[in-house]
Design a protein around this motif. Structure first.
Motif, short mmCIF file in Angstrom:
data_model
loop_
_atom_site.label_atom_id
_atom_site.label_comp_id
_atom_site.label_asym_id
_atom_site.label_seq_id
_atom_site.Cartn_x
_atom_site.Cartn_y
_atom_site.Cartn_z
N ARG A 418 48.56 41.36 48.47
CA ARG A 418 47.45 42.27 49.39
C ARG A 418 47.47 43.61 50.48
O ARG A 418 46.25 44.82 50.48
CB ARG A 418 45.59 40.95 49.42
CG ARG A 418 45.94 40.43 48.44
CD ARG A 418 44.03 39.39 48.50
NE ARG A 418 43.88 38.78 47.48
CZ ARG A 418 43.36 38.27 46.57
NH1 ARG A 418 42.87 39.64 46.47
NH2 ARG A 418 42.63 38.37 45.80
N ARG A 453 40.20 45.39 53.75
CA ARG A 453 40.70 44.18 52.95
C ARG A 453 41.94 44.17 53.33
O ARG A 453 42.88 43.35 53.55
CB ARG A 453 41.28 45.32 51.52
CG ARG A 453 39.60 44.89 50.50
CD ARG A 453 39.23 45.70 49.14
NE ARG A 453 40.97 45.47 48.61
CZ ARG A 453 41.75 46.29 47.48
NH1 ARG A 453 41.31 47.29 47.20
NH2 ARG A 453 42.17 45.59 47.49
N THR A 462 38.05 35.51 54.30
CA THR A 462 37.53 35.49 52.41
C THR A 462 36.71 36.55 52.74
O THR A 462 35.74 36.75 51.64
CB THR A 462 37.32 34.07 51.81
OG1 THR A 462 36.80 33.39 52.69
CG2 THR A 462 39.04 33.36 51.82
N ARG A 509 46.08 36.28 39.07
CA ARG A 509 45.04 37.03 39.94
C ARG A 509 44.88 37.90 41.22
O ARG A 509 43.75 37.75 40.71
CB ARG A 509 45.75 35.38 41.11
CG ARG A 509 44.71 34.84 42.23
CD ARG A 509 44.49 34.37 43.35
NE ARG A 509 45.75 32.26 42.38
CZ ARG A 509 46.25 32.14 42.82
NH1 ARG A 509 46.68 32.43 43.09
NH2 ARG A 509 46.13 31.00 42.05
N SER A 513 41.35 40.27 40.40
CA SER A 513 40.49 40.57 41.43
C SER A 513 40.57 42.24 41.31
O SER A 513 38.93 42.44 41.58
CB SER A 513 41.06 40.07 42.60
OG SER A 513 40.50 40.75 43.77
N GLU A 517 36.65 44.06 40.30
CA GLU A 517 36.27 45.54 41.54
C GLU A 517 35.59 46.34 40.58
O GLU A 517 34.63 46.76 40.66
CB GLU A 517 37.07 45.91 42.48
CG GLU A 517 36.67 46.56 43.41
CD GLU A 517 37.31 46.80 44.97
OE1 GLU A 517 36.72 47.49 45.55
OE2 GLU A 517 38.63 45.64 44.48
#
Length: 524
Positions: A418, A453, A462, A509, A513, A517
């Motif tokens: 991320r 983020r 989170t 995963r 995500s 978004e």
């Protein structure tokens, strides 16, 4: 089955039990089998008989397709040699061992003992995938177990056809013809599955209608199966190949909205079919037992002997194979816990049951095939034993083996990925600000979101916060630029995966995500 009411009751039962298993983190297939068996033993429960057509044509294709879609191309290429050895060598060894043991300890003739060995020789992809979803196995171990169960069908199917021809027609086994038939089944199924995947790819690239995309995705496994069976090749192999090929192209064929819809629809279909079919295994066993003759009342001991044989042969085959693989990989000392986990993960399930149900009831001469009821009971009971005993104990075995990935490992990998995606998004945002005149309020909003983020990923938090643009035009521009940044992050995500920086699980995963978004941007 008896009427629509029975079917609906079965669906309700399976859904309730599977939901309870999911919330309690209990292996759903194992609990569903136990629940089905308990319900079947209740007084007044109607007799449930599953037909091979329902299981083989209605249930199997979508479940196999969903399992194949989860395979990682990268990991599959790394384990194709041991998968080939297991899909051919271990299937032959298991069939021979079960045939010998069954002919010695059960009343079965050697011909029907060979049929039983062929039926139970291969692991079941539906059961393996369902049991393995919640296990934190290393990627290559997970792919090895799953790929073996998906690609050993051609071998077991050839053995099954040879064994049935020997039992029904009393013909001599023609192993030369069996080799040719294996090539036709495996090769033909592979070609048809690849062709179906190619056609579906061409159609989906030109389709933007979510409803049509969903229909195509649901029809694809059935098309691959029916076409292959009509060509007298392996329908299971065809479905598996189509699923593997299309699964690796999913992000390139559709947009975020359609991917999310397909994920929800297919998840529902797989949940219902898995729930029904595993409960059906338990429901069918008592009726099968009642059809046995008095001389076959020792069937529980026979079933345990056969199940023990399958486990022993699998361990004896996997231990030296694992040693060779680890030695070539330079692993010292040898990890003997890996073959134990691989052995315990080799459960039987839906595919053997479908094969046993398809055994003819009479010989070529018209006489009843006397040993068929016992073969059917032993097949179902071995499936029940493996699903219940191995299913309930698989997670503890994996934990005690020490090869399971720690939760911190996957969390760190995802957090690091991320961070890389957020960094890539910020770089793309700076490029866009230099290439075109963008209001500072929009750039500031995008920067805040990406920076948040990045900070969240670094701190493993989170909670996310966001602010709205003050004017409608700025909001529209914000969404357009954010989609551009998301596309750039998706490219970065694929690059990380191609460079082996992240696992396939993490890639899927994070892609989901990004899809969520992007879908929220469209819904604003």
């Amino acid at each position: 089955m008896r009427g629509v009411g029975t079917v609906l009751a079965l669906v309700v039962l399976a859904t309730v039990v599977a939901t309870f298993a999911h919330r309690r983190r209990i292996p759903a297939p194992s609990l569903l089998v136990v629940a089905g068996l308990a319900v079947a033993l209740l007084p007044g429960t109607p007799e449930i008989q599953a037909s091979p057509e329902i299981i083989g044509l209605v249930v199997l294709p979508p479940l196999l397709y969903a399992s194949a879609e989860e395979l990682s191309w990268r990991e599959l290429r790394a384990v194709w040699k041991p998968v080939g050895i297991l899909a051919i060598g271990l299937v032959l060894a298991s069939a021979a061992a079960v045939g010998v043991v069954a002919s010695l300890v059960t009343p079965l003739s050697w011909r029907m003992a060979l049929v039983l060995g062929a039926v139970l020789a291969s692991t079941d992809p539906v059961a393996v995938t369902a049991l393995g979803r919640r296990l934190a196995l290393p990627p290559r171990v997970q792919v090895l177990v799953q790929a073996e169960s998906l690609f050993n069908d051609a071998t077991s199917l050839v053995l099954f056809r040879v064994a049935v021809s020997v039992a029904v027609a009393s013909a001599a086994a023609n192993w030369g013809a069996a080799g040719d038939e294996f090539a036709v089944l495996a090769g033909g199924g592979t070609l048809i599955g690849a062709a179906v995947a190619h056609v579906v790819t061409l159609i989906r690239r030109r389709t933007a209608d979510p409803v049509l995309e969903t229909v195509i995705a649901l029809v694809t496994p059935y098309a691959a199966y029916v076409l292959a069976e009509a060509a007298h090749t392996s329908g299971v192999t065809s479905v598996v190949v189509a699923g593997v090929v299309l699964g690796g192209r999913g992000e390139k064929l559709t947009n975020a909205h359609i991917r999310l819809q397909l994920h929800a629809v297919y998840g529902t279909v797989v949940f219902l079919l898995e729930s029904v079919v595993f409960s059906l295994i338990g429901l069918a066993l008592p009726a099968q037992v009642r059809a046995l003759s008095h001389n076959d009342r020792a069937w529980p001991l026979y079933a345990l002997a056969v199940a023990g044989t399958l486990i022993a042969v699998r361990l004896l085959w996997l231990a030296p194979l694992s040693a060779v693989v680890q030695r070539k990989g330079g692993i010292r000392p040898m990890n003997w816990r890996v073959p134990m986990v691989l052995t315990w993960a080799g459960t039987r399930g839906v595919v053997p049951l479908a094969a046993a149900l398809s055994i003819p009831e009479t010989t070529k001469g018209g006489a009843a095939l006397a040993d068929r009821p016992l073969v059917l009971v032993l097949t179902t009971s071995v499936v029940v034993v493996t699903l219940v005993v191995q299913g309930f104990s698989l997670a503890p075995v994996v934990r005690r083996s020490g090869i399971a990935l720690e939760p911190d490992h996957t969390e760190r990998e995802e957090a690091a990925a991320r961070c890389r995606l957020a960094d890539a998004g910020i770089r793309r945002l700076e490029e866009l600000s230099e290439l075109q005149a963008v209001p500072e309020v929009v750039l500031d909003r995008l920067r805040r979101g990406l920076t948040a983020r990045l900070d969240d990923a670094r701190d493993r938090l989170t909670d996310h916060t966001g602010q709205n643009a003050p004017v409608e035009s700025a909001d529209l521009l914000y969404r357009q630029l954010r989609r551009d940044v998301i596309a750039f992050e998706a490219v970065e995500l694929q690059r990380l995966y191609d460079e082996h920086a992240i696992s396939d699980t993490t890639r899927r995963r994070l892609q989901r995500s990004l899809d969520l978004e992007e879908a929220r941007l469209t819904d604003i």
